[in-house]
Structures are given as structure tokens and as C-alpha cells.
Design an enzyme around this catalytic site. Structure first.
Site, short mmCIF file in Angstrom:
data_model
loop_
_atom_site.label_atom_id
_atom_site.label_comp_id
_atom_site.label_asym_id
_atom_site.label_seq_id
_atom_site.Cartn_x
_atom_site.Cartn_y
_atom_site.Cartn_z
N GLY A 131 0.82 -1.20 0.00
CA GLY A 131 0.00 0.00 0.00
C GLY A 131 0.86 1.25 0.00
N CYS A 132 0.25 2.38 -0.37
CA CYS A 132 1.02 3.62 -0.51
C CYS A 132 1.46 4.17 0.84
CB CYS A 132 0.21 4.65 -1.29
SG CYS A 132 -1.46 4.92 -0.69
#
Length: 321
Positions: A131-132
Site C-alpha cells: 500500500g502507498c
């Protein structure tokens, strides 16, 4: 040439994937699936690609024509897609959703953070792209975890509106987001699970809280994470620790000077800056949520899987002005 396919081609991450792959010297896009836009030119949806490609969206994938597929669908849809399709063993899978990031759901997917799992990624057939927020936060503290120096972690991190996806919502449309800032999912963001699992991978005894307060910013792309924790190291010792840990990292490096988002937006870089304040180590971590936080990291993982220099096709200039 590596032949690639993209599933879920209408969203922000898919658009960024197309932009990167069109400039990749050793990969080509064979098809882009979007059931809602099948038959339409890709540039009708991703208008920034006008003049760059004449590809049209396909309705269904053709697995026999590709070496790797990128799954750019919403969370929960990748599991269904894999369950509903017979994907040949020869086809590599890089999933950009959260469906396979957690160990309990990973099946045979490798967690694709190169700075943590590079040897496993090189041998992998299936990658769960991080995920970012998780990417920015993990890169801020991995050196400490590897040296068994973690204590309770405090994080404030702000993300651009593209992190919420392309579908409009009450907190993404311009009149709400512009000149505005807000907190969401404080202390319970979904990326906390993968962050915790990575930290324990390096520091098995770590059992301290990871206090994470995410914020929505009034800009389009980028993440700035402000992380601090108690640390006995001097600043010089901490800087050396980070330089040593990331000495062979292709895209993560430390800056002696304070950093800002414009240094990384549009690139696959993560920049870190460390300061020491009264016994606390403060780490600033910055990435572009759509590149290092999503599509750029996915291409970096593809490069590793296929034995390429991991920087291939990712020499991207920051939008510094």
C-alpha cells in the site's frame, strides 16, 4: 520484450501503469481490460495519453499472449478475478490491491517491498504490491527494525486526493477537497496490518503500538509521513544506520537537507530526512502515492522478477516546479 496485460484499466493506478510501460524499453502492453470501457480508446479515459497510444480497452483478458498481468482493480476484486479465471502458471501476477498483502491471506504471493523482500521478489511468480501509506511508513523505520531499535511509533501522514481512487466521492470532489484538510481512519487504517507484519519480520519481539493518524491533503498526488519515536542513537549514528541499510536500494535514500513533496512527485523515489530532538528520532518520508506507492513499485517488482535492472523504465523526473 516482456508482454504485459492490465486488468482494471480505467483507474488512476492503471493510467499510471500505462504511462510507465509505454516508456519501458523492454516491455510492451498487449492488452488493457476494462469491462465498462471495452472497445474505447485508452486515451478517452486517460486523456493525458492522447497522442501516446492507440490502444483500445478489451472486454476480456487473453492470458496466452502475456508474460505478466497487473491487477489494478478495487480491493476484494483481485481474489474474485483469480478464483474465476484459469491463469496459466507461466503468467506472473502483480496485484495492486490489498487482497494478498496480509500473511493470513497471502496464499503464494510475496509481499513486494524491494527494500525488505528483494531476494524473495526475484524468485516470485506472484507479488502483492504494498500500500502507498505502508510503503512510505515502512521505509521510514525499516533500518531501526532491522537493528532491533524500534519503540512505540507515532505517525502523522498526509496523502493527495488520488490516493482515494478515481471514482468521485464526498471527500474527493474539488469543492470539498480544495483549501481543506481532514483526518480519517485515525489509529485504524487498513495499512497498519501490513506495516506491523513487516516490522515483526525484522524485529520478532516488537510489540509496541504503531500510532498512525492519516490526513487528506488538498493536492493531487504524493505522501508525506512524519514519524517519530524514542531512540538512543545520536543523529550521526542514525544517519549512518540508514545509509548502510539503503546502500543498495535503487530508489530509497537519505537527504541531509529537509525534504518536500515536489522532490518525489512523478518519480519512483522515496526520500528520507532524519532529525534528533530531545531523545526522539524524527523521520520524514516522502513518496508519490501513484508511483513508488503503486504502479512504479509494481514495475520495479516486474523488473526484478524478469532479471532486469530494477530501474529500467523508471527514470522519471520529479515535478519540482
Amino acid at each position: 520484450m516482456i508482454k504485459t496485460g492490465i486488468v482494471g484499466g480505467a483507474g488512476y493506478t492503471a493510467g499510471e501503469m500505462v504511462r510507465i510501460l509505454l516508456g519501458h524499453p523492454q516491455a510492451e502492453i498487449t492488452w488493457i481490460v476494462s469491462s465498462s470501457h471495452a472497445g474505447q480508446p485508452v486515451y478517452n479515459v486517460h486523456t493525458d495519453l492522447t497522442g501516446d497510444t492507440n490502444l483500445t480497452f478489451s472486454e476480456k483478458p487473453d492470458f496466452e499472449t502475456v508474460d505478466v498481468i497487473f491487477l489494478c482493480m478495487g480491493h476484494g476484486k483481485s481474489v474474485s478475478f483469480i478464483n474465476e479465471n484459469q491463469i496459466p502458471e507461466k503468467v506472473k501476477i502483480i496485484d495492486l490491491s490489498q487482497d494478498f498483502r496480509h500473511k493470513a491471506k497471502a496464499r503464494d504471493f510475496v509481499y513486494g517491498l524491494p527494500e525488505l523482500n528483494r531476494p524473495a521478489i526475484v524468485k516470485a511468480n506472484k507479488i502483492a504490491n504494498p500500500g502507498c501509506f505502508a510503503t512510505a511508513i515502512q521505509l521510514a523505520v525499516l533500518p531501526l527494525a532491522a537493528s532491533q531499535l524500534l519503540s512505540e511509533i507515532h505517525i502523522h501522514a498526509i496523502t493527495g486526493s488520488t490516493g482515494a481512487g478515481q471514482a468521485p466521492s464526498g471527500t474527493t470532489h474539488f469543492s470539498w477537497r480544495n483549501s481543506n484538510i481532514s483526518i480519517y481512519k485515525a489509529f485504524e487504517h487498513q495499512h497498519l496490518i501490513e506495516i506491523g507484519e513487516s516490522l515483526v519480520q525484522l524485529m520478532p519481539d516488537f510489540d509496541q503500538p504503531v500510532n498512525f493518524v492519516p490526513l487528506r491533503g488538498d493536492f493531487a498526488r504524493g505522501i508525506l509521513a512524519s514519524v517519530y519515536l524514542d531512540c538512543s542513537l545520536s543523529l550521526d549514528e542514525a544517519n549512518q544506520l540508514y545509509d548502510d541499510y539503503y546502500a543498495k536500494a535503487a530508489y530509497t535514500s537519505r537527504s541531509d537537507e529537509p525534504i518536500n513533496l515536489k522532490q518525489v512527485v512523478n518519480t519512483n523515489k522515496c526520500l528520507l530526512h532524519l532529525e534528533k530532538h530531545n531523545g526522539k528520532l524524527h523521520i520524514t518520508s516522502i513518496i508519490d502515492n501513484l508511483t513508488k506507492g503503486a504502479s512504479g513499485q509494481a514495475v520495479q517488482n516486474m523488473n526484478l522478477i524478469f532479471g532486469l535492472n530494477e530501474k529500467t523504465g523508471l527514470y522519471l523526473k520529479p515535478s519540482a516546479f
